[in-house]
Design a protein around this motif. Structure first.
Motif, short mmCIF file in Angstrom:
data_model
loop_
_atom_site.label_atom_id
_atom_site.label_comp_id
_atom_site.label_asym_id
_atom_site.label_seq_id
_atom_site.Cartn_x
_atom_site.Cartn_y
_atom_site.Cartn_z
N LYS A 180 45.38 37.93 46.73
CA LYS A 180 45.60 36.63 47.36
C LYS A 180 44.51 35.63 47.01
O LYS A 180 44.71 34.41 47.18
CB LYS A 180 45.70 36.79 48.87
N LEU A 181 43.35 36.11 46.55
CA LEU A 181 42.26 35.20 46.22
C LEU A 181 42.51 34.54 44.87
O LEU A 181 43.02 35.18 43.94
CB LEU A 181 40.93 35.95 46.18
N PRO A 182 42.16 33.27 44.71
CA PRO A 182 42.28 32.60 43.40
C PRO A 182 41.38 33.27 42.38
O PRO A 182 40.37 33.88 42.72
CB PRO A 182 41.83 31.16 43.70
N ILE A 183 41.76 33.14 41.10
CA ILE A 183 41.02 33.79 40.03
C ILE A 183 39.60 33.24 39.99
O ILE A 183 39.38 32.03 40.02
CB ILE A 183 41.72 33.57 38.67
N MET A 206 37.32 33.72 42.35
CA MET A 206 36.78 33.51 43.68
C MET A 206 36.37 34.85 44.31
O MET A 206 36.98 35.89 44.06
CB MET A 206 37.81 32.83 44.58
N GLU A 263 34.64 36.45 48.27
CA GLU A 263 34.27 36.16 49.66
C GLU A 263 33.72 37.43 50.31
O GLU A 263 34.05 38.55 49.90
CB GLU A 263 35.46 35.63 50.46
N SER A 282 38.72 38.45 43.43
CA SER A 282 40.06 38.15 42.94
C SER A 282 40.39 39.03 41.74
O SER A 282 39.49 39.58 41.09
CB SER A 282 40.14 36.68 42.52
N THR A 335 41.34 39.61 37.90
CA THR A 335 41.01 38.86 36.69
C THR A 335 41.71 39.48 35.49
O THR A 335 42.01 40.68 35.46
CB THR A 335 39.49 38.86 36.44
#
Length: 461
Positions: free
Chosen positions: A327-330, A332, A334, A379, A381
């Motif tokens: 779900k995380l953008p490429i 990114m 957290e 994310s 990759t």
């Protein structure tokens, strides 16, 4: 006539026999009651707890000496002042056998004649505590009570509490120790608790249970109850109270230092219990000031000094756990959990006497908090192609272009009719072999070579 004479003689003999028998029995008793004691002691004649019934004075004197020697070997007499206990030497008591034997009253319980010198008693008081002076202790009453106990010849344990012989000692109540805890989000709940219970009594020689003191009818959450328990634990830790039941959290809370936390959970019956082994009562005074909960222990000062010492404190580093989240953008990342290092520590209680000499160091607890590992999310990759892979792709694509050009030129010429079926068969066989080879390589070759397989397939086609 003859029968009457025989009856008179028989009656005279009977009366004479009765007179002689009565005089031998009651005459001796009357003589002893008037002129002196009997040769033996009568029933229920006691000296202390020693029975002298049926014994002559000589035998009674021997038994009395044996009893006093046995008493000095078996008796246990102590002087107690606060938490200090002094063992009295029984040989300090002097028994007087002659005075005891001469003062015995037959068929009664008598006390032994015994003395204890006042100088010996003064030494005992000073050996018990340096803070005591012989002037403030009522030595007359203490001496009389100790002699009265020895006169019974009872070898059981006897403890004389010097607080009972000091005038006004029960009124010297002071604030002994205290601990503070920040209220935080539980401020409202703890304030309501303090309004209903502002102090807690700790009875002498008894256990104290925090859950029992709070009461079953009062609702109290675990976080709020744990803060109260932590404050109470910090207040009673530098004392001689014995910890019976105590729990800690899985993670060290922010409001507590390591080694000083007490976790309480009313729903799971996780209690905080300790024992007051002193002979006096104490009180816990609970107050709130500027968002801080304060618990103070109030009562008579302790004779010894108690201090808390933390030893063998170690820290365990946390690890980092990487998780991939689609779900995380490429590109990114957290932090899902910051984490916290683990810790372990041993809590010791050092006891020092009035002169400051270390008497003992007692292990109170060993607290361990496991590390909380850090969690980071990444994310998904796409791996970048290497230069070698890009060059091979260009070569394959270049060969495809040249082959396509040659095929285009060959199409302009007329095909050989005789050789066409054979060429088609060879092409079909070649295509089948190429497809089978491609399928095998897709199962056995690693993922980075899949581009080469695709290029070879396109070339055969």
């Amino acid at each position: 006539m003859r029968n009457q004479q025989l009856i008179k003689i028989f009656l005279i003999l009977i009366l004479s026999t009765a007179y002689i028998f009565s005089f031998s029995q009651f005459g001796a008793l009357a003589y002893n009651n008037i002129f002196g004691k009997d040769d033996v002691y009568g029933p229920s004649t006691l000296v202390g707890n020693v029975d002298l019934s049926g014994l002559t004075p000589e035998d009674a004197a021997l038994l009395f000496e044996e009893s006093t020697d046995k008493w000095k070997k078996e008796t246990n007499i102590q002087l107690a002042y606060k938490e200090k206990v002094y063992q009295v030497d029984p040989s300090a008591f002097i028994f007087h056998a002659d005075e005891t034997m001469n003062s015995i009253i037959n068929k009664q319980k008598n006390a032994a004649s015994v003395t204890l010198s006042e100088d010996k008693l003064t030494e005992m008081i000073l050996d018990t505590s340096l803070s005591l002076s012989s002037a403030e202790v009522d030595k007359d009453n203490l001496l009389a009570d100790m002699i009265a106990q020895a006169a019974t010849l009872d070898p059981s344990e006897s403890v004389f509490h010097l607080e009972n012989y000091i005038s006004g000692s029960q009124s010297k109540a002071l604030d002994l120790s205290s601990a503070e805890v920040v209220l935080g989000s539980e401020e409202k709940e703890i304030k309501n608790f303090v309004k209903s219970i502002s102090s807690l009594d700790i009875s002498a020689k008894s256990q104290f249970s925090l859950l029992d003191s709070i009461g079953k009818g009062q609702k109290f959450s675990s976080p709020a109850a744990s803060k109260v328990a932590t404050a109470i634990y910090g207040a009673i830790l530098p004392t001689n109270f014995s910890i019976i039941e105590r729990h800690i959290s899985r993670e060290l809370p922010e409001y507590s230092k390591i080694g000083f936390e007490a976790y309480l959970n009313p729903d799971k019956h996780m209690d905080f219990v300790f024992f007051n082994g002193n002979d006096v009562n104490y009180k816990l005074i609970i107050s709130i000031e500027k968002g801080v909960l304060k618990v103070t222990l109030n009562g008579q000062p302790f004779l010894n000094k108690y201090a808390i010492n933390l030893k063998d404190q170690k820290e365990f580093k946390q690890r980092t756990i990487k998780q991939y989240d689609p779900k995380l953008p490429i590109g990114m990342t957290e932090t899902a959990r910051v984490g916290k290092a683990g810790m372990i520590v041993k809590v010791y209680r050092d006891t020092r006497d009035e002169a400051g000499e270390l008497l003992k160091s007692t292990l109170v607890s060993e607290d361990f908090y496991a590390p909380v590992h850090r969690i980071e999310k990444y994310s998904l990759t796409v791996p970048a192609a290497s230069e070698q892979d890009s060059d091979s792709i260009d070569e394959i694509l270049g060969s495809d272009d040249s082959e396509q050009t040659e095929e285009a030129d060959s199409d302009t010429s007329l095909p050989d009719v005789a050789e066409q079926p054979e060429n088609q068969m060879q092409e079909e066989q070649g295509s089948e072999e190429t497809e089978s080879d491609a399928e095998t390589s897709s199962h056995t070759s690693p993922a980075p070579d899949s581009s080469d397989n695709q290029a070879s397939d396109s070339t055969e086609k």
